[in-house]
Every structure is written in C-alpha cells, then in structure tokens.
Scaffold this motif. Structure first.
Motif: not given
Length: 83
Positions: A48-55, A59-65, A69-75
């Motif tokens: 999953v590529l996480v993109v903050f539209e305002d800034t 960030f790229v989040v995958d199995d190896f993250s 990081d997974v909790k912070k960006y995806l839940g």
C-alpha cells in the motif's frame, strides 16, 4: 503483487487501485473498499502506497514493514493476529 494507494486528506481517507485497459492502453483508477485491501494485505499479496494529500509525503507499507508502521498508516485491523 497488487498495489493499492491510500490517500489521506483532512476530511477523509480512501483506497484506489490502478487498472490497465489493454485495448485502449489507458490506466483507469478506481476506488476500492478497505475490506478488499485488508484481505489481500493479510494474505501478504499486496503493498500500500500511503499518500498525504496536504503535504505530499509518501510511504510504502507492505509485509516487511514494522507493526508500528502498519498500525500508524493503515490501522490495527491490518496487523495479522499471532497464534
């Protein structure tokens, strides 16, 4: 491997996926549900590529993250339950 994009803006967040239309050679972007992304992420078959539209940060989040990081960006529902 599937690649999804999560856009985060101050009002809401949503997931998209790019589809290649071979007959027309066009990339079509469609919004997908969080459950679909979660299913493939827990199987280990996507990133999953996480993109903050305002800034504009990405960030790229995958199995190896890390789980943090997974909790912070995806839940926290995207973290696989340990047995």
């Amino acid at each position: 491997m599937n690649r999804y994009t999560k856009f985060i803006n101050p009002m809401r967040s949503y997931y998209t996926k790019d589809f290649l239309k071979e007959k027309k050679d066009v990339i079509k972007v469609r919004e997908v549900r969080e459950d679909t992304v979660k299913k493939f992420f827990l199987q280990g078959d996507c990133e999953v590529l996480v993109v903050f539209e305002d800034t504009g940060k990405e960030f790229v989040v995958d199995d190896f993250s890390s789980d943090e990081d997974v909790k912070k960006y995806l839940g926290k529902s995207f973290i696989a339950k340990k047995r």
